[in-house]
Design a protein around this motif. Structure first.
Motif, PDB file in Angstrom:
ATOM      1  N   LEU A 123       0.845  -1.196   0.000  1.00  0.00           N
ATOM      2  CA  LEU A 123       0.000   0.000   0.000  1.00  0.00           C
ATOM      3  C   LEU A 123       0.883   1.250   0.000  1.00  0.00           C
ATOM      4  N   VAL A 124       0.666   2.124  -1.000  1.00  0.00           N
ATOM      5  CA  VAL A 124       1.377   3.394  -1.030  1.00  0.00           C
ATOM      6  C   VAL A 124       0.449   4.477  -0.497  1.00  0.00           C
ATOM      7  N   VAL A 125       0.849   5.091   0.612  1.00  0.00           N
ATOM      8  CA  VAL A 125       0.050   6.106   1.274  1.00  0.00           C
ATOM      9  C   VAL A 125       0.718   7.462   1.050  1.00  0.00           C
ATOM     10  N   SER A 172       4.907  -6.863  -7.817  1.00  0.00           N
ATOM     11  CA  SER A 172       4.014  -6.945  -6.664  1.00  0.00           C
ATOM     12  C   SER A 172       2.736  -6.163  -6.947  1.00  0.00           C
ATOM     13  N   ARG A 173       1.648  -6.590  -6.333  1.00  0.00           N
ATOM     14  CA  ARG A 173       0.403  -5.820  -6.443  1.00  0.00           C
ATOM     15  C   ARG A 173       0.509  -4.567  -5.574  1.00  0.00           C
ATOM     16  N   VAL A 174      -0.064  -3.460  -6.070  1.00  0.00           N
ATOM     17  CA  VAL A 174       0.034  -2.213  -5.333  1.00  0.00           C
ATOM     18  C   VAL A 174      -1.353  -1.596  -5.189  1.00  0.00           C
ATOM     19  N   GLU A 175      -1.608  -0.999  -4.035  1.00  0.00           N
ATOM     20  CA  GLU A 175      -2.795  -0.170  -3.856  1.00  0.00           C
ATOM     21  C   GLU A 175      -2.348   1.226  -3.456  1.00  0.00           C
ATOM     22  N   ARG A 176      -3.203   2.226  -3.742  1.00  0.00           N
ATOM     23  CA  ARG A 176      -2.860   3.614  -3.438  1.00  0.00           C
ATOM     24  C   ARG A 176      -3.862   4.194  -2.443  1.00  0.00           C
ATOM     25  N   VAL A 216       4.278   1.836   2.048  1.00  0.00           N
ATOM     26  CA  VAL A 216       5.184   2.929   1.725  1.00  0.00           C
ATOM     27  C   VAL A 216       4.439   4.204   2.085  1.00  0.00           C
ATOM     28  N   VAL A 217       5.016   5.012   2.987  1.00  0.00           N
ATOM     29  CA  VAL A 217       4.338   6.242   3.385  1.00  0.00           C
ATOM     30  C   VAL A 217       5.127   7.440   2.878  1.00  0.00           C
TER      31      VAL A 217
END
Ligand SMILES: Nc1ncnc2c1ncn2[C@@H]1O[C@H](COP(=O)(O)O)[C@@H](O)[C@H]1O
Ligand SMILES: Nc1ncnc2c1ncn2[C@@H]1O[C@H](COP(=O)(O)O)[C@@H](O)[C@H]1O
Ligand SMILES: Nc1ncnc2c1ncn2[C@@H]1O[C@H](COP(=O)(O)O)[C@@H](O)[C@H]1O
Ligand SMILES: Nc1ncnc2c1ncn2[C@@H]1O[C@H](COP(=O)(O)O)[C@@H](O)[C@H]1O
Ligand SMILES: [Mg+2]
Ligand SMILES: [Mg+2]
Ligand SMILES: [Mg+2]
Ligand SMILES: [Mg+2]
Ligand SMILES: [Mg+2]
Ligand SMILES: [Mg+2]
Ligand SMILES: [Mg+2]
Ligand SMILES: [Mg+2]
Lengths: 207, 207, 207, 207, 207, 207, 207, 207
Positions: free
Chosen positions: E77-79, E101-105, E131-132
Motif C-alpha cells: 500500500l502506497v500512502v 508486486s500488487r500495489v494499492e494507493r 510505503v508512506v
C-alpha cells in the motif's frame, strides 16, 4: 537624517518603481546616494531623478557623489584575493568614497602566491583601516591581520564551490582568525565592509 | 598482512581487555605497533605484551618501533600552527616514524606571525612531503601550499571555540584552499595525515 | 613560475575578456595550459591565443599540451563510480596529463556492483597513485582504500539528490573513511584530485 | 496490546521508579519484555518484577524472553563493521530475538578489510533479512546491499570523531546508498533496526 | 543479472544518448525496465528500443512491464499525504509494479485531516507492507506506524518551503519516529521506497 | 512593571547570589514569582526572601503564587507526548498558573498510540488554548492541530538522540506543520509555551 | 467543515487543473476562499468558478471574501520591517481578513530606524494580537515583544543574503527571542502568521 | 614586538607549565600582559613571574597593567544585554584597558526592556567606539547600531539554549544586522571585540 552620510538603497526585492519613489524622497535632503546590487534598467530610471548618477558595472552600483569633502583622516585600503572577488571589493571601495574617505585598491593578492602580497608591504602599512575581501578559504584576512596593526574589516565572498557552501567557508575562517584586530561582516557584503571602514576612518576627525 | 606496515589500534570505544587481545594476536607477526588515543593504563597493559613499548604523553600514543629500516626516500615535515595543535601534530609525527620514514618538525608557525614561517623557508623547501596541522581558521595550509611544490596533507584540528564548530572551520578552509597540491584528512586525524604522508614518501622507493 | 608546471585558469566568475587577458600573459612563458569549467565560447576565444588548444566536452576543459615529457614515475589511475561522475573524473585525468604524468581510467565500478571492481584487480594494483571519484554515498574510496597500499586522493562529487546535500554526503564519507591512505579534496574538484596525484607521482623522480 | 509482540521500555529520561511502574503494568499481560539503554541498577529493580530477567552488558539491555516461539520464516543476519559498533549491533540482535525471530551475527567485517566480508558470502546469502550496523563512513551498507537481494535495514552508529558529526556521516552515507533495497533507521538505533527486520521476517508467516 | 528483477535507469546526469546505450545493452536480457526522473524526449528515444514502453507523466517515469507474474505475497500500500507528494508516490507505486508486486494507493490522507486516514482503516490493515510518502513535517509516517503492525518504508519529500530545508524536516521526522517498524529512504526517493517494499513483499514467497 | 504579570527569573548562568539579589528587588512590588531551571540550593536561598515559595522538582521551578485571581477566560490544556517530556510540560503548566490562568494536563498521548489521544477528545475540545509538548519527531502538534480549532503553542523538546540533533527534529516538524493555527517556541521552552498560551487566554477578558 | 472558517488552497506543486478541481469542490459549501502563492493565470481560471474572486498582486493571493461578518474581538496588527517583507506581510493581512478579523498594517518600521516604530506606539498598544514580519536579522520581533503585552506571532522572511541562509537567521532570532509572548511560524509563512493571529483574536467571542 | 601593545596568552589547551614558560619569555620585554580564559591555579603560577598580576574572577582573566598611558582618543563603551553575558563583556572591557584605552560599561540593557537602553542615550552617544555583547537572539547590536553613528564591534555569546545552537543564533543575527557600521567577532570572543575596539580608538592618535 544623519549629517554628512550618504543615502543608501539596497535594491534586491524592490521594484524599479519602489526604488525611484525612495530616491525621490531623498532628492532634496541628500548630497550623496548609493544604490547597490542593481541593474542598468534601474540606473536608467534613477538617472531621471539624479542626472549626475553613474553606473559602476563591476560593482552593479549606482553612485551619486556630489559632496566630495574629505571626511576621513587617512586612507582606507581595499585588499582582494582573486578576480572573482572584484565585484564585492568594488562595492566596498565605492562605499568608502561616497562616505567621504580616500580609498586605495590592492587586488589579486591571494595567499596562494603570497609574494605578490609582500611586494606591496608599504601599501599595506600606509593604510589607516583595511577592508580584506576573499572567497574560497578566506585565509587572506588572517595573513594581512598578522602583518598590520590597524583595524581590519574582513568581507567573506561566496566565490568558490562545493564545501564552500555559498561563502560559509570564508566566513568561518574569518570569524576564527588567529590574527587580532579582525572583525567580519556578512558574506558578499562589500557595502557593509566599506561602511564600517569609512566610519572608523571618519570618527578620527569628528572627535 | 601488508609487508613492512605497522599494526595500528585505534583505542576509543575498546576496553583494555579488547585492546590487549588485539595486541596479542599481533605479537608474533608484527614488527612495529602503534596504539592511538590511549591512556597510561592501557600502556601498562600493553607493556606486558610488548615490553619495549613506549608511551608518548603529548600524543597519547603507545609505540613499538622495532623495525627502523628507512623505507622512505626523503623527509616528511610536520608543520603545526599553535601550542594546542601539538597533540595532533605529534600523533602524525609518530605515525610517520613507525611507517619507516624520517620526520622533521616545524612547530608554532601560525600565520598570525607569518615571519617565523618564512624564517624556516629552507626547512619547508627540503621536505619531500608535508603534513600541515592547524586549528582555528586553518589558514596555514594555504600559505604553506603556496610556498612549496610538494604534496601536502592538511590536518584540521578542533582547537578553537564558538564558530569553529569543533574543527569544521579549519576543515572547510583546507578543503577550499586556493593553493594546489593540498588534500585533507578528518579533523584531529594526525594518524591519517602521517600515514598518507609516509605512504607518499615510501612508494618512491618501492617502484 | 615553477619549472615544468602547467598554467591553470579556473574560469567561473571571469569574463571571456579576463580569461583571454590571463591567457595572453601566459603565452610566452608557458608550455602547457589548462582552463577548467569553461565553455565552447571561451574555447573559441582561447584558440586565437593558443591555436593548438583542444576542447574536452565532457570535462568542459580547454587543454594546451605542448610539453609531453613524462615527469612521473608510475601511472596515476583515475577510478570513477558512475556515469554522472565522469565530468569530474575526466577533469582529473586531463589535469594528470598536463602535469606530465601517465594516466589510466577505470570507470563505472561503483560499489553496488562490486564484482566489476574486483575484475579489475590488476589495474588497481599496478597504479602508483589513485584518484577515486564518487558521488552519492562515496563508498568507493573506502573499498579501493582497503584493497591497495598506495596513496589515494578521494574526490567527492555532487552527484545525487536529497540528503546528499550537494555532495556533503560523499565528502563526509571520504573524510571518515576507515581505510588508511585516503585524503580528500573539495566536492567536484577533479582538478585538485588530479593535481595532487600527479604531484605525488612526480616527486618520486625529482628527488 | 498487539498479540505476540514484546513490550519495550526505552529507559533514558526515565527514573528507576517510573521504569518499574511501567514494568509492573506490563507484568500480567506480557510474555517478552525488552528494556534498552539501561543500567545494572535498573536491572536490579526490574528483577524484582521479572525474576527471570537477564542483563546484557554490551547492549546495556534487560531482556525477559519467556515466549520463544519461532514467529519468523528465515534468519535475520546482523552484520557489524567494527568492535566499537558492537553495542548497537547487540541491541539489534536481542531485539530480533525477543520479537521471536532467529538471529545470526557477522561481526568485524568493515570494508577496510573487505576480504573478511567476502569469506562469509554464504552467511550473507542465507539470510532472509539483514541488519547492517556501521559507524565512521558507513560504507558497509552499500557493499552488502550490492551483494544480496534481500531487504537491508541499515543502522548508522555514532562511532567516529571529527567530521563524523555524531553519526551524521554514516547516516548520510546510508541514505544515499547506491545499492537498492537499503532503508535506514536513526543513528545508534539498534532496537529500531532489529524491530523492522524481525517484522519483515515475521509477516511472511502471518499472511 | 538477478533473475526476475527489473532493470532500472536513473536518468539525471545522463545524456539521452547514454540512456539509449544503456537501454540497448538491456534489451536482450531483460523483461521489465524502469527509467526514472526522465522526460518525454527520453521516452521518445527509448520507444525505439522498447516499442511497448509507456510514459507516466506524473511520475516522470518510463516503464516496460512485460513480465507481469505476481512475485509478491500480499499487497503493497502506497500512502501519500498531499497532492504535491503524488509524483514521488507514483514513482514508488510504479516501482512496486515492475518488481512484480500488487500495489494499492491511498492518497490525500495528510494528518491535518486525520479522519480521512481513519476512514480507510481497512485498507491500511489489509496491506502486507506500506510505503508512506509525505513532505512538510512528514508526521504521517508516525501516525500510520502507530496504527499498523507491518513494515513501513517512509519516503520524505521535498514538498514545503522555508525551514523544511529541501526535505530535511520530513527526513528527520521519519528517522526520529516514535512508532516502531518504520525505516527511511532518501528524500524524494520514491523508487527506493517502492523497491524495498516490493523486496519485503517478495521474499515471502521465495523462501 | 506590567500589572498582574508574574516576575520571572531564568536561572542558568546566574549565581545564587545574583538570583537572590534579583529576587529581593522584586520582593516589594510583586505578587507572583517564577524561577525556572533551578536547583534545591537556589530554592533554599529564595525561601529566605519568599517564605511561601514552593519547589517543583519535576519542572525544576520555584513558584510563589500569591495572587490567584483567575485572569483567563477558558482553560489552557497542556498536552505532552512521553514521560521524558514531562519536565518541559510541567514548566509550561506552572507558568500558566502563575500567569493566573486555569490549566489542565493531558500527558502520555504520543502519536505511536494515537487511540489514547482520541479517547480524550472532549478534553481537547474543551480547551481555549493548547500547549503541545513533544520531542523525538514532534508529530503530536500536527495531529492535535488537525483536531482542534483553537490556537496551539507547540513546544519541541530535546528528548531523543542521534538525528534528533538536540531537538532540531521536533522543532522543524512543528515549524512545517501542515495543520493550521500552530506556532512554535524554542526547544525545551516550556516557560515560553505557557506564557504565550496564558497571554492568549488572558487578553480575552482584558478587552 | 469547520463553521465560519475559509477554505484555503496552497498552490505551489499543483497544476491549474488540480487547483480548479479543488475550488469546484468548495464552491457550494464555502463562503470565503483564499488561494496563496499563485499566479494571474491561476486567478483567471479560478475566476470562472468564483466570479467575485480578487487577485492581490503583492501577496500573490486570490481572495473570495463573501462573508464579512466580524468574528474577532479586537484588531490584529501586522507589523513589517522592510519593503521586501511586504509580500509576506500582505499574505498575513489578507488571511486575517478572510478569517473575519479586522486588520491594521504598520509597515517599514525596521529596528535600524527605531524611532519610526516608537512614533507608532499607540497603534502598537491598541492591537489585540500582533503579527511581526521581518527578514535579515529579524530583531523587530524582540523589540515589539518588549513593548507590548499581547500575543505576538513572529514570521521570519527569507529576505537577505549570505549568512541569512534563506531565512534561517531571522527564524533563529525569533525562536530565541528574549521577549515574552512571542511564538513563531515557518519562514515566509504569512498565511500561518495571519491564521494563528485571527484564531487568537476570534476565540474571544466564541467562548 | 609591536610597540605599546600588550602580550596576550589564550590559555585553553595549554598546561600551566607552558603558560608560565610563555610568560617568562615575555617578562623582560613587555609592560602589559593579559591571560584569558584561565583559572585561579594559573593565576597563582603567573604571580610568581608577575607579582603585580591581578585575577578578575568574572572574566576569568589575569591582567598585568603596568603601562597605563592613555593611547586612545575617546572612550570605548561596552554594552551588554544580560547578566549571563557579563563574563564576555568583562573580558572585552579588560582588554580595552590593557590596550591603553578608557572604557565605560553599560550592562543589563537587553531589548526586552528597551526603555533602560534609551534611558542611557547620552552614554551611548558619547562613546567613540562601542562593543555590544549579547546572547540569545542578539538583537541588541541592531538596536544600538540604529541609534549611534560610531563603529560597533558586535560580540555574540553562547548564552541561551535549544535553537540558539551554542551562539549561532546571535552570531547570524549580528552578521545580518540591518543597521550599518556593525562588524562581528567570534562567539564569546570578548577579547577580540575589545581588541578591535581599542585599535579603532587608538589609530586616531597615531596618525
Ligand atoms: N587516531 C586515529 N584516527 C583515525 N583513525 C585511526 C587512528 N588511529 C588508528 N586509526 C585507524 O584505525 C584502524 C584500526 O582500527 P581498529 O581495527 O578499530 O583498531 C587503523 O588501521 C587505522 O586505519
Ligand atoms: N576545477 C577547479 N577547481 C578548483 N580549483 C581550480 C580548478 N581549476 C583551477 N583551479 C585552481 O585555480 C587556480 C587558478 O585560479 P585563478 O587564478 O582564479 O584562475 C589554479 O592554479 C588552481 O589552483
Ligand atoms: N502560504 C502558505 N504557507 C503555508 N501553508 C499554507 C499556505 N497557504 C495555505 N497553507 C496551508 O495549506 C493548506 C492547504 O493545503 P492543500 O490542501 O495542499 O491546498 C491550508 O489549509 C493551509 O494549512
Ligand atoms: N579569549 C580569547 N579569544 C580568542 N582569542 C584570544 C583570546 N585571548 C587571546 N586570544 C588570541 O590568542 C593569541 C594568543 O594565542 P596563543 O599564542 O595561543 O597564546 C592572542 O594574541 C590573541 O590573538
Ligand atoms: Mg593585526
Ligand atoms: Mg603548492
Ligand atoms: Mg589503503
Ligand atoms: Mg541489494
Ligand atoms: Mg507499527
Ligand atoms: Mg487547527
Ligand atoms: Mg511581550
Ligand atoms: Mg549605526
Amino acid at each position: 537624517l544623519r549629517q554628512g552620510f550618504p543615502e543608501v538603497i539596497f535594491c534586491p526585492g524592490k521594484t524599479t518603481e519602489q526604488i525611484v519613489q525612495i530616491a525621490q524622497r531623498m532628492a532634496d535632503t541628500t548630497a550623496n546616494v548609493l544604490a547597490t546590487r542593481t541593474t542598468p534598467e534601474v540606473f536608467a530610471a534613477l538617472s531621471e531623478v539624479f542626472p549626475d548618477a553613474e553606473y559602476h558595472e563591476l560593482a552593479k552600483a549606482v553612485v551619486v557623489n556630489r559632496d566630495q569633502t574629505d571626511c576621513g583622516r587617512g586612507k582606507v585600503l581595499v585588499v582582494a584575493a582573486g578576480t572573482a572577488d572584484l565585484p564585492v571589493a568594488e562595492e566596498a571601495a565605492l562605499t568608502v568614497e561616497v562616505m567621504g574617505s580616500r580609498v586605495e585598491r590592492l587586488y589579486d593578492v591571494g595567499v596562494a602566491g603570497i609574494h605578490r602580497l609582500f611586494d606591496n608591504h608599504d601599501k599595506l602599512m600606509s593604510a589607516n583601516v583595511l577592508v580584506v575581501v576573499a572567497g574560497m578559504e578566506g585565509a587572506l584576512a588572517s595573513v594581512v591581520g598578522g602583518l598590520v596593526d590597524k583595524p581590519i574589516i574582513a568581507v567573506p565572498t561566496s566565490v568558490g564551490y562545493g564545501a564552500n557552501f555559498g561563502g560559509l567557508s570564508a566566513l568561518l575562517t574569518m570569524l576564527n582568525s588567529c590574527a587580532t584586530g579582525v572583525s567580519v561582516v556578512n558574506i558578499d557584503n562589500g557595502f557593509g565592509g566599506g561602511y564600517s571602514a569609512a566610519l572608523i576612518n571618519r570618527v578620527q576627525l569628528e572627535e
